[in-house]
Scaffold this motif. Sequence first.
Motif, mmCIF file in Angstrom:
data_model
loop_
_atom_site.group_PDB
_atom_site.id
_atom_site.type_symbol
_atom_site.label_atom_id
_atom_site.label_comp_id
_atom_site.label_asym_id
_atom_site.label_seq_id
_atom_site.Cartn_x
_atom_site.Cartn_y
_atom_site.Cartn_z
ATOM 1 N N ALA A 179 0.827 -1.203 0.000
ATOM 2 C CA ALA A 179 0.000 0.000 0.000
ATOM 3 C C ALA A 179 0.860 1.251 0.000
ATOM 4 C CB ALA A 179 -0.942 -0.015 1.194
ATOM 5 N N GLU A 180 1.973 1.216 0.765
ATOM 6 C CA GLU A 180 2.869 2.365 0.823
ATOM 7 C C GLU A 180 3.520 2.614 -0.535
ATOM 8 O OE1 GLU A 180 5.560 1.323 3.883
ATOM 9 O OE2 GLU A 180 4.162 1.755 5.539
ATOM 10 N N LEU A 181 3.762 1.530 -1.267
ATOM 11 C CA LEU A 181 4.371 1.672 -2.599
ATOM 12 C C LEU A 181 3.385 2.195 -3.640
ATOM 13 C CD1 LEU A 181 6.452 -1.639 -2.713
ATOM 14 C CD2 LEU A 181 7.351 0.689 -2.411
ATOM 15 N N GLY A 182 2.078 2.217 -3.295
ATOM 16 C CA GLY A 182 1.064 2.747 -4.214
ATOM 17 C C GLY A 182 0.141 1.693 -4.804
ATOM 18 N N PHE A 183 0.208 0.452 -4.282
ATOM 19 C CA PHE A 183 -0.639 -0.626 -4.805
ATOM 20 C C PHE A 183 -1.918 -0.751 -3.983
ATOM 21 C CE2 PHE A 183 3.457 -2.097 -6.591
ATOM 22 C CZ PHE A 183 3.055 -2.279 -7.909
ATOM 23 N N GLY A 184 -2.919 0.067 -4.341
ATOM 24 C CA GLY A 184 -4.260 -0.190 -3.826
ATOM 25 C C GLY A 184 -4.868 -1.364 -4.604
ATOM 26 N N ARG A 185 -6.099 -1.707 -4.282
ATOM 27 C CA ARG A 185 -6.730 -2.862 -4.936
ATOM 28 C C ARG A 185 -6.814 -2.676 -6.450
ATOM 29 N NH1 ARG A 185 -11.904 -4.332 -6.376
ATOM 30 N NH2 ARG A 185 -12.722 -2.352 -5.612
ATOM 31 N N ARG A 186 -7.266 -1.522 -6.891
ATOM 32 C CA ARG A 186 -7.413 -1.276 -8.322
ATOM 33 C C ARG A 186 -6.068 -1.201 -9.035
ATOM 34 N NH1 ARG A 186 -12.475 0.127 -9.956
ATOM 35 N NH2 ARG A 186 -13.994 0.622 -8.317
ATOM 36 N N GLU A 187 -5.087 -0.532 -8.398
ATOM 37 C CA GLU A 187 -3.780 -0.384 -9.021
ATOM 38 C C GLU A 187 -3.097 -1.745 -9.180
ATOM 39 O OE1 GLU A 187 -5.065 3.400 -7.437
ATOM 40 O OE2 GLU A 187 -4.845 1.419 -6.485
ATOM 41 N N LEU A 188 -3.243 -2.574 -8.128
ATOM 42 C CA LEU A 188 -2.628 -3.896 -8.204
ATOM 43 C C LEU A 188 -3.292 -4.745 -9.297
ATOM 44 C CD1 LEU A 188 -0.641 -5.955 -7.153
ATOM 45 C CD2 LEU A 188 -2.284 -6.584 -5.366
ATOM 46 N N ALA A 189 -4.632 -4.687 -9.369
ATOM 47 C CA ALA A 189 -5.344 -5.455 -10.393
ATOM 48 C C ALA A 189 -4.942 -5.002 -11.797
ATOM 49 C CB ALA A 189 -6.854 -5.302 -10.218
ATOM 50 N N ALA A 190 -4.778 -3.691 -11.975
ATOM 51 C CA ALA A 190 -4.385 -3.175 -13.284
ATOM 52 C C ALA A 190 -2.970 -3.613 -13.643
ATOM 53 C CB ALA A 190 -4.493 -1.658 -13.294
ATOM 54 N N ALA A 191 -2.084 -3.588 -12.657
ATOM 55 C CA ALA A 191 -0.704 -4.000 -12.909
ATOM 56 C C ALA A 191 -0.638 -5.483 -13.281
ATOM 57 C CB ALA A 191 0.152 -3.719 -11.677
ATOM 58 N N VAL A 192 -1.438 -6.283 -12.590
ATOM 59 C CA VAL A 192 -1.486 -7.720 -12.911
ATOM 60 C C VAL A 192 -2.041 -7.915 -14.319
ATOM 61 C CG1 VAL A 192 -2.595 -9.905 -12.330
ATOM 62 C CG2 VAL A 192 -1.672 -8.457 -10.507
ATOM 63 N N ARG A 193 -3.098 -7.178 -14.615
ATOM 64 C CA ARG A 193 -3.749 -7.323 -15.918
ATOM 65 C C ARG A 193 -2.805 -6.961 -17.059
ATOM 66 N NH1 ARG A 193 -8.059 -4.965 -14.547
ATOM 67 N NH2 ARG A 193 -7.567 -2.851 -15.254
ATOM 68 N N HIS A 194 -1.961 -5.989 -16.852
ATOM 69 C CA HIS A 194 -1.033 -5.563 -17.899
ATOM 70 C C HIS A 194 0.265 -6.346 -17.872
ATOM 71 C CE1 HIS A 194 -3.734 -2.041 -17.920
ATOM 72 N NE2 HIS A 194 -3.369 -1.945 -19.192
ATOM 73 N N GLY A 195 0.377 -7.306 -16.955
ATOM 74 C CA GLY A 195 1.598 -8.115 -16.902
ATOM 75 C C GLY A 195 2.786 -7.396 -16.317
ATOM 76 N N ALA A 196 2.562 -6.303 -15.599
ATOM 77 C CA ALA A 196 3.666 -5.534 -15.029
ATOM 78 C C ALA A 196 4.175 -6.166 -13.740
ATOM 79 C CB ALA A 196 3.235 -4.095 -14.762
ATOM 80 N N VAL A 197 3.348 -6.914 -13.052
ATOM 81 C CA VAL A 197 3.748 -7.617 -11.836
ATOM 82 C C VAL A 197 3.199 -9.037 -11.894
ATOM 83 C CG1 VAL A 197 3.794 -5.496 -10.458
ATOM 84 C CG2 VAL A 197 1.722 -6.895 -10.513
ATOM 85 N N LEU A 198 3.756 -9.897 -11.023
ATOM 86 C CA LEU A 198 3.315 -11.285 -10.926
ATOM 87 C C LEU A 198 2.705 -11.496 -9.550
ATOM 88 C CD1 LEU A 198 3.243 -14.184 -12.079
ATOM 89 C CD2 LEU A 198 5.503 -14.538 -11.055
ATOM 90 N N ARG A 199 1.416 -11.753 -9.508
ATOM 91 C CA ARG A 199 0.730 -11.948 -8.224
ATOM 92 C C ARG A 199 0.620 -13.449 -7.984
ATOM 93 N NH1 ARG A 199 -4.888 -8.993 -6.488
ATOM 94 N NH2 ARG A 199 -4.841 -9.579 -4.274
ATOM 95 N N LEU A 200 1.342 -13.931 -6.952
ATOM 96 C CA LEU A 200 1.383 -15.365 -6.659
ATOM 97 C C LEU A 200 0.326 -15.775 -5.656
ATOM 98 C CD1 LEU A 200 5.259 -15.700 -6.376
ATOM 99 C CD2 LEU A 200 3.817 -16.366 -8.308
ATOM 100 N N ALA A 201 -0.003 -14.913 -4.736
ATOM 101 C CA ALA A 201 -1.005 -15.196 -3.702
ATOM 102 C C ALA A 201 -1.412 -13.861 -3.103
ATOM 103 C CB ALA A 201 -0.440 -16.136 -2.643
ATOM 104 N N GLU A 202 -2.306 -13.912 -2.135
ATOM 105 C CA GLU A 202 -2.742 -12.687 -1.482
ATOM 106 C C GLU A 202 -1.537 -11.988 -0.859
ATOM 107 O OE1 GLU A 202 -5.696 -9.895 -0.371
ATOM 108 O OE2 GLU A 202 -5.806 -11.655 -1.675
ATOM 109 N N HIS A 203 -1.245 -10.771 -1.318
ATOM 110 C CA HIS A 203 -0.148 -9.952 -0.812
ATOM 111 C C HIS A 203 1.224 -10.570 -1.092
ATOM 112 C CE1 HIS A 203 -3.394 -7.822 0.976
ATOM 113 N NE2 HIS A 203 -3.609 -8.699 1.952
ATOM 114 N N VAL A 204 1.321 -11.440 -2.083
ATOM 115 C CA VAL A 204 2.636 -11.958 -2.506
ATOM 116 C C VAL A 204 2.814 -11.529 -3.960
ATOM 117 C CG1 VAL A 204 4.117 -13.962 -2.852
ATOM 118 C CG2 VAL A 204 2.516 -13.899 -0.915
ATOM 119 N N VAL A 205 3.541 -10.428 -4.142
ATOM 120 C CA VAL A 205 3.676 -9.819 -5.463
ATOM 121 C C VAL A 205 5.153 -9.669 -5.781
ATOM 122 C CG1 VAL A 205 3.175 -7.799 -6.878
ATOM 123 C CG2 VAL A 205 1.516 -8.575 -5.157
ATOM 124 N N LEU A 206 5.551 -10.188 -6.951
ATOM 125 C CA LEU A 206 6.922 -10.059 -7.427
ATOM 126 C C LEU A 206 6.902 -9.484 -8.839
ATOM 127 C CD1 LEU A 206 8.336 -13.527 -6.285
ATOM 128 C CD2 LEU A 206 8.606 -11.322 -5.121
#
Length: 588
Positions: free
Chosen positions: A497-524
């Motif tokens: 959250a401090e880095l700027g990943f709210g729910r919508r931002e994280l979903a958008a990043a995942v959708r665009h392939g910018a991050v890899l979401r492995l599990a709840e709050h496990v993002v690489l």
Amino acid sequence: MRVIATAGHVDHGKSTLIHALTGTHPDRLAEERRRGLTIDLGYAWTDLPSGDRLAFVDVPGHERFVPTMLAGVGPVPAVLFVVAADEGWKPQSAEHLAAVDALGVRHGLLVVTRCDVADPAPATVQARERIRTSTLGSVETVAVSARTGVGLAELRAALGRLAARLPDGDPDSPVRLWIDRSFTVRGSGLVVTGTLGAGRIRRGDVLVTSRSGTPVRVRALQTLGEETDQARATARVAVNLRGLDKESTGRGDALLTPDSHLPCLSCDVRVHGGTPAAELPRTAVAHIGSAAVPVRVRPLGAETVRLSLPEPLPLRIGDRAVLRDPGLRRVLAGVTVLDPRPPDLRRRGSAARRAAELADAHGTPGEASELRRRLLVTRGELTAMGVSVHTAPVAGDWLADPAHWTTLRARLAELVTAYRCERPTEDGIPVEAARYRLGLPAVSLVEALVTPPLLMSRGRVTAGPAEQPAPVVEAVRRLTAELDGRPFAAPHAQRLAELGFGRRELAAAVRHGAVLRLAEHVVLLPDAPGLAADRLGELDQPFTVGSASRALDTSRRVTVPLLEHCDGQGITEVLPDRRRRLVLRDVR
């Protein structure tokens, strides 16, 4: 060859007239000859001066045998209407004319018989006046005496003119031969007869029966008593069949080209002549081709009703039929088939809405109008209804109304947008979910609707690549800096959250392939699996989760979902003892 059926009151000399014209008496049963009364259908033929061969279907005139009369007239394009000069217009003259009118027969001759017994003029005037109001219209009239031969030459000439006006059957159409007689011949087996109105039958052909769907092979073929290798419409034919017995078929059944007709258990029809649609009884007998079946009648509108049949019949758009009340022994009305595969009527007011849909339908099978009414239909189904199809399928065998297809494409785009708002963590709507929400019968139709900017990706419909919003770009930049040097040290929820990943931002990043979401709050970052393969390759194989955690310099919170992701990608595999081994080393 041309085929004509007789019609008229009992004992007005129909069979005697046919005998005089052909030299063959159509009454073949011993009881018919003993009683001097036609009971069943009879057949005879002659050659006209023009060279045309003319086949006659002789029908009984007694009121008890009207169903038999209708079986003979139903598949035939023209009638020889017979009225006796000494008796004039009689009750069965009226019922036979009502049946001819209901069937929409437009070609015929009026023959006033027994002109040697009485002046034919009064009967001629009376009959012509009645016939003029039917579909036959103003018919040519000939007065004859079958006993003396007076008028037979004029009748032959008139028959030649009638034959010249009759439409040719289309030999390239599918076969639908309504069976009006079946019998067995010793040494040959089953033989069925009928009037071939369209198509062609060859020796060796495989046809199917409409009643049972049984495939049968044409063993031999006759037209007008002569063996032939092929019969083409229009013709009277006798077909020797292999693969069927007499108990399995009979009058009312039909021989069909395989896959050429739909088995119809209900149909929407337009009522014409006779009893208005709203006043029809709830049950009646429908005479279609050579078939006579009890039907349930459900009014739809002022001129349309739905008929429910007890057994399937091979019907097409434009087929004509007669509704008859067997109790009162009268023709109720004629009907034209508008739809042999109608939709269910389940909701309140659906009958009235259906009547409105059929307001412009008159039994002429047109491709554009049928697509407009049905919206989506397979090419095979539409062809089997009698519609000539020229439109290219939109997917597989599916045809679509152009306006409806455009609407579906717009609705799919709206669905993708709405689904993204509902479930921002998912990369597009699953194809099956889109199919269900659009009410489509096949997934292939959804796939065919996908055009840019929509894309298909891993079984989902997505809006395609798009620029990431600025907040997402900034959040990914911060995460990249966070993981620099320790690519597997996934931040906890608060840090994300401090880095700027709210729910919508994280979903958008995942959708665009910018991050890899492995599990709840496990993002690489997306390259994590490749980097993991490099480090895991340095371990002794196989390895444990603990040794992997040490190699990756992270906790089990990250290692377990990362290894599970690698298992799914085929980078690693799980052994029976729960240890793993590396399968792919270079995955970048």
